[in-house]
Design a protein around this motif. Structure first.
Motif, PDB file in Angstrom:
ATOM      1  N   VAL A  86       9.691 -12.580  10.412  1.00  0.00           N
ATOM      2  CA  VAL A  86      10.429 -13.526   9.571  1.00  0.00           C
ATOM      3  C   VAL A  86      11.507 -14.241  10.396  1.00  0.00           C
ATOM      4  CG1 VAL A  86      12.019 -13.699   7.607  1.00  0.00           C
ATOM      5  CG2 VAL A  86       9.935 -12.349   7.414  1.00  0.00           C
ATOM      6  N   GLN A  87      12.165 -13.489  11.267  1.00  0.00           N
ATOM      7  CA  GLN A  87      13.182 -14.105  12.129  1.00  0.00           C
ATOM      8  C   GLN A  87      12.571 -15.169  13.038  1.00  0.00           C
ATOM      9  OE1 GLN A  87      14.862 -10.574  13.788  1.00  0.00           O
ATOM     10  NE2 GLN A  87      16.179 -10.246  12.000  1.00  0.00           N
ATOM     11  N   LEU A 114       6.494 -14.549   4.668  1.00  0.00           N
ATOM     12  CA  LEU A 114       5.723 -13.428   4.131  1.00  0.00           C
ATOM     13  C   LEU A 114       5.498 -13.615   2.634  1.00  0.00           C
ATOM     14  CD1 LEU A 114       7.460 -10.270   5.701  1.00  0.00           C
ATOM     15  CD2 LEU A 114       5.559 -11.610   6.629  1.00  0.00           C
ATOM     16  N   SER A 115       4.350 -13.140   2.170  1.00  0.00           N
ATOM     17  CA  SER A 115       4.029 -13.165   0.757  1.00  0.00           C
ATOM     18  C   SER A 115       3.593 -11.765   0.345  1.00  0.00           C
ATOM     19  CB  SER A 115       2.887 -14.161   0.532  1.00  0.00           C
ATOM     20  OG  SER A 115       2.402 -14.068  -0.784  1.00  0.00           O
ATOM     21  N   ILE A 116       4.053 -11.293  -0.810  1.00  0.00           N
ATOM     22  CA  ILE A 116       3.612  -9.981  -1.308  1.00  0.00           C
ATOM     23  C   ILE A 116       2.373 -10.220  -2.171  1.00  0.00           C
ATOM     24  CG2 ILE A 116       4.264  -7.856  -2.475  1.00  0.00           C
ATOM     25  CD1 ILE A 116       7.210  -8.671  -2.088  1.00  0.00           C
ATOM     26  N   LEU A 121       9.632  -5.764  -3.301  1.00  0.00           N
ATOM     27  CA  LEU A 121      10.434  -6.886  -3.768  1.00  0.00           C
ATOM     28  C   LEU A 121      11.871  -6.746  -3.262  1.00  0.00           C
ATOM     29  CD1 LEU A 121       9.983  -9.387  -5.461  1.00  0.00           C
ATOM     30  CD2 LEU A 121      10.752  -8.123  -7.458  1.00  0.00           C
ATOM     31  N   ARG A 122      12.382  -5.521  -3.267  1.00  0.00           N
ATOM     32  CA  ARG A 122      13.763  -5.283  -2.844  1.00  0.00           C
ATOM     33  C   ARG A 122      13.961  -5.496  -1.358  1.00  0.00           C
ATOM     34  NH1 ARG A 122      15.081   0.657  -4.418  1.00  0.00           N
ATOM     35  NH2 ARG A 122      17.306   0.382  -4.058  1.00  0.00           N
ATOM     36  N   TYR A 123      13.084  -4.901  -0.560  1.00  0.00           N
ATOM     37  CA  TYR A 123      13.363  -4.790   0.869  1.00  0.00           C
ATOM     38  C   TYR A 123      12.654  -5.808   1.752  1.00  0.00           C
ATOM     39  CZ  TYR A 123      15.100  -0.246  -0.644  1.00  0.00           C
ATOM     40  OH  TYR A 123      15.766   0.747  -1.280  1.00  0.00           O
ATOM     41  N   LEU A 124      11.481  -6.245   1.325  1.00  0.00           N
ATOM     42  CA  LEU A 124      10.705  -7.106   2.209  1.00  0.00           C
ATOM     43  C   LEU A 124      11.280  -8.520   2.205  1.00  0.00           C
ATOM     44  CD1 LEU A 124       8.127  -6.400   3.847  1.00  0.00           C
ATOM     45  CD2 LEU A 124       6.848  -7.686   2.143  1.00  0.00           C
ATOM     46  N   PRO A 125      11.561  -9.076   3.385  1.00  0.00           N
ATOM     47  CA  PRO A 125      12.092 -10.438   3.412  1.00  0.00           C
ATOM     48  C   PRO A 125      10.987 -11.460   3.148  1.00  0.00           C
ATOM     49  CG  PRO A 125      11.917  -9.562   5.650  1.00  0.00           C
ATOM     50  CD  PRO A 125      11.434  -8.483   4.735  1.00  0.00           C
ATOM     51  N   THR A 146       0.851  -1.190   0.000  1.00  0.00           N
ATOM     52  CA  THR A 146       0.000   0.000   0.000  1.00  0.00           C
ATOM     53  C   THR A 146       0.882   1.233   0.000  1.00  0.00           C
ATOM     54  OG1 THR A 146      -0.210  -0.376   2.363  1.00  0.00           O
ATOM     55  CG2 THR A 146      -2.121  -0.898   1.006  1.00  0.00           C
ATOM     56  N   ASP A 147       1.403   1.560   1.156  1.00  0.00           N
ATOM     57  CA  ASP A 147       2.275   2.728   1.233  1.00  0.00           C
ATOM     58  C   ASP A 147       3.680   2.331   0.801  1.00  0.00           C
ATOM     59  OD1 ASP A 147       0.068   3.849   2.581  1.00  0.00           O
ATOM     60  OD2 ASP A 147       0.789   2.883   4.417  1.00  0.00           O
ATOM     61  N   ARG A 148       4.489   3.318   0.661  1.00  0.00           N
ATOM     62  CA  ARG A 148       5.905   3.027   0.425  1.00  0.00           C
ATOM     63  C   ARG A 148       6.456   2.330   1.651  1.00  0.00           C
ATOM     64  NH1 ARG A 148       8.325   5.382  -4.062  1.00  0.00           N
ATOM     65  NH2 ARG A 148      10.248   4.535  -3.241  1.00  0.00           N
ATOM     66  N   LEU A 149       7.445   1.498   1.430  1.00  0.00           N
ATOM     67  CA  LEU A 149       8.011   0.749   2.531  1.00  0.00           C
ATOM     68  C   LEU A 149       9.254   1.483   3.026  1.00  0.00           C
ATOM     69  CD1 LEU A 149       7.351  -1.988   3.882  1.00  0.00           C
ATOM     70  CD2 LEU A 149       9.120  -2.975   2.444  1.00  0.00           C
ATOM     71  N   ASP A 150       9.176   1.997   4.231  1.00  0.00           N
ATOM     72  CA  ASP A 150      10.302   2.720   4.787  1.00  0.00           C
ATOM     73  C   ASP A 150      11.091   1.763   5.683  1.00  0.00           C
ATOM     74  OD1 ASP A 150      12.073   4.301   6.064  1.00  0.00           O
ATOM     75  OD2 ASP A 150      10.612   5.770   6.793  1.00  0.00           O
TER      76      ASP A 150
END
Ligand code: C2E
Ligand code: CA
Ligand code: CA
Ligand code: CA
Length: 277
Positions: free
Chosen positions: A169-170, A175-177, A190-194, A152-156
């Motif tokens: 995740v640890q 997690l699924s996008i 895609l870049r940042y979310l584990p 939704t929002d940008r991922l900071d």
């Protein structure tokens, strides 16, 4: 002319008032609905295209109102989010999904369960505790549970939401996008979310059969996700053609009416038993 405009304003005001009243009445009945058993969870199988077997299911909340009939989650989830009922609904759904995953294991079928987590709930610091408590109660290993997150929002990356997702995740959860390709921060996610999984939105899957550009996009999503070691799921698979195209292009998992609609848990058990037999 002035009078006409006033009528129009009065009319619009009435419409808004009616909508607001409708939402309030829905909200009031939602509070009772969970206790009454009107709210339940449907399960839709996920089909592994390489192994040719069902590998998991997505939990999708259902509300069958005694007078109004089925109410779409797209409608009441939005209201639940707005009026602080999403935590309660999510607790109910996760609890059911975890209980059903354990039951599946007991029947000899090892599979993952996916649950949808509202973006709003990701801002709630109580989320990890709620999930780990449910897992512990039923004795399910966290790697059996997949949390579907919608961009939704940008991922900071310095945000509390991001840090919480990393902690989840640890702790072993996956997690699924969800709805990949439709949000406004696709590449960031895609870049940042584990995340271990990417779900191609059904709008792409519907149109790829007839639209060349969309087929190219689907292929690109698959290749990009694979280069980053993500599993690719296509949602909204309704036809044999879509199934073949996706398999050909290297998609890992398919989900959609072609395989099964979302069904009650006992029907999922039946489908999975037939699939394995
Ligand atoms: P979603 O997470 O993108 O779920 C996929 C939707 O596509 C589901 O609609 C599913 O029934 C539908 N679907 C599956 N296969 C096909 C197909 O082959 N063709 C077509 N046309 N549709 C297909 P549903 O169950 O009405 O849910 C709508 C949305 O409501 C979900 O979209 C999700 O965003 C939300 N939702 C559902 N359950 C929950 C929940 O427990 N918690 C939260 N936060 N949101 C939920
Ligand atoms: Ca989903
Ligand atoms: Ca979707
Ligand atoms: Ca969604």
């Amino acid at each position: 002319e002035e009078a006409v405009r006033n009528d129009e304003l009065v009319y619009q005001h009435d419409v808004h008032k009616q909508e607001a009243q409708w939402e309030i009445s829905l909200l009031t009945s939602l509070d009772r609905a969970i206790d009454n058993g009107e709210v339940w969870v449907a399960y839709q199988p996920k089909f592994d295209m390489r192994m040719n077997r069902i590998c998991g299911a997505e939990a999708l909340v259902r509300w069958t109102h005694p007078e109004r009939g089925p109410i779409s989650p797209d409608k009441f989830i939005r209201i639940a989010e707005e009026f602080h009922r999403i935590e309660r609904i999510t607790r109910f759904v996760v609890n059911d999904a975890v209980r059903c995953a354990v039951e599946m294991g007991r029947l000899g079928f090892e599979m993952t369960m996916s649950v949808n987590i509202s973006a709003q709930l990701l801002r709630n610091p109580g989320l990890p505790g709620m999930i780990s408590e449910i897992l512990a109660t039923h004795g399910l290993s966290p790697d059996r549970l997949i949390l579907e997150i919608t961009e939704t929002d940008r991922l900071d990356r310095s945000s509390r939401t991001f840090q919480m997702l990393q902690r989840l995740v640890q702790s072993g959860l996956r997690l699924s996008i969800d709805d990949f390709g439709t949000g406004n921060a696709t590449i960031d996610y895609l870049r940042y979310l584990p995340a271990s999984e990417v779900k191609i939105d059904k709008s792409f899957v519907f149109s790829m059969e007839t639209n060349k550009e969309d087929m190219v996009l689907v292929q690109s999503i698959i290749d990009m996700a694979h280069s980053l070691d993500r599993t690719v799921v296509a949602e909204g698979v309704e036809t044999a053609t879509a199934m073949d195209l996706l398999r050909e292009r290297g998609c890992d998992i398919a989900q959609g009416y072609y395989i099964s609609r979302p069904v009650a848990f006992r029907d999922l058990v039946e489908t999975v038993s037939k699939d394995a037999g």
